[in-house]
Enzyme design. Structure first.
Site, short mmCIF file in Angstrom:
data_model
loop_
_atom_site.label_atom_id
_atom_site.label_comp_id
_atom_site.label_asym_id
_atom_site.label_seq_id
_atom_site.Cartn_x
_atom_site.Cartn_y
_atom_site.Cartn_z
N ASP A 19 47.75 -9.20 107.37
CA ASP A 19 46.38 -9.41 106.89
C ASP A 19 45.62 -10.37 107.82
O ASP A 19 46.24 -11.22 108.45
CB ASP A 19 46.46 -9.99 105.46
CG ASP A 19 45.15 -9.85 104.72
OD1 ASP A 19 44.23 -9.17 105.24
OD2 ASP A 19 45.03 -10.43 103.63
N ASN A 67 42.75 1.27 101.21
CA ASN A 67 42.02 1.10 102.47
C ASN A 67 41.12 2.29 102.81
O ASN A 67 40.21 2.16 103.63
CB ASN A 67 42.97 0.82 103.64
CG ASN A 67 43.54 -0.59 103.64
OD1 ASN A 67 44.62 -0.84 104.17
ND2 ASN A 67 42.83 -1.54 103.05
#
Ligand code: FPP
Length: 239
Positions: A19, A67
């Site tokens: 991340d 996503n």
């Protein structure tokens, strides 16, 4: 082969939530997509180091089922990066006899990528020193729903009795079947969430959170995470 005393302090399977690519880029005044490119470069560095350190399995959360909701342009850049990665970097890994598998809903990817995923899995299936699992279009709840459906079908077909459903039956129905549970989960960028990653599989994993953004997470940072794991007192189910 003798076992070094520190070997039991080494995680066998590390799962990583990569991340912070977007913030890494934004803070440098670059478009977010530059962060993903730098993140993809870093995948190579970290996998190489994990292999050198004797880690056996690394699972990377490269693209979650959520996503797909990102802006179209960002999804396109990520797909292009995955395609390039699967052509170039994965070919390099193949040469080094690294086993590569994919978990997640691959049917959402373009046909050529699905074919490449199948091909890579087939070609590396016999390698067993180091296994890299790429989670693409992956969500743990979706994976568990698919597993429940598989088991329900087996019950309907009388291949399985309800009273025989146990942890092993569930493991076998998940996309991670055959892969040992991760013992260490690393999340970069300071967020302290699991974000629908391997929820069943990491029930007893140690969790390690670092504020470092993924593109900056280097070999030394991986060593620090591994050392932190080694210092923890693993209790496997004891409260
Ligand atoms: C999270 O950063 C990262 C992703 C959604 C994609 C992960 C992809 C890579 C590391 C590059 C490609 C990987 C491979 C295997 C080729 P973010 O965009 O959520 O960052 P932010 O939280 O700072 O916005």
């Amino acid at each position: 082969m003798t076992t070094k005393p520190e070997d039991d302090k080494l995680p066998k399977h590390i799962a990583i939530i990569m991340d912070g690519n977007g913030r890494w880029a934004t803070e440098k005044g670059l478009p977010r997509t530059e962060g993903h490119k730098a993140g993809a470069e870093n995948v190579r560095v970290i996998l190489e180091h994990a292999k050198e350190r004797g880690i056996k399995y690394v699972t990377l959360y490269a693209f979650s089922s959520e996503n797909w909701k990102r802006p179209k342009e960002e999804v396109k850049v990520l797909l292009d990066l995955f395609r390039k990665y699967m052509k170039e970097d994965v070919a390099e890994l193949q040469k080094k006899k690294v086993r590569i598998s994919f978990i997640g809903d691959r049917t959402r990817f373009p046909e050529d990528m699905q074919e490449r995923m199948n091909e890579v899995e087939r070609e590396t299936a016999d390698y067993n020193d180091f296994h890299v699992i790429l989670a693409l279009s992956y969500g743990a709840r979706d994976d568990m729903i698919a597993a429940i459906k598989r088991i329900a079908m087996d019950v309907m077909d009388r291949q399985c009795m309800i009273s025989n459903i146990n942890e092993q039956v569930v493991n076998d129905a998940l996309s991670t079947h055959g892969i040992p549970y991760p013992d260490l989960v690393i999340r970069t960028s300071g967020e302290q969430r699991l974000s629908n990653f391997l929820l069943w599989e990491i029930a007893y994993a140690e969790l390690y959170f670092t504020p470092i953004y993924w593109p900056d997470f280097n070999e030394q940072d991986l060593d620090i995470a591994i050392e932190a794991f080694g210092r923890r007192n693993r209790r496997f189910g004891a409260v």
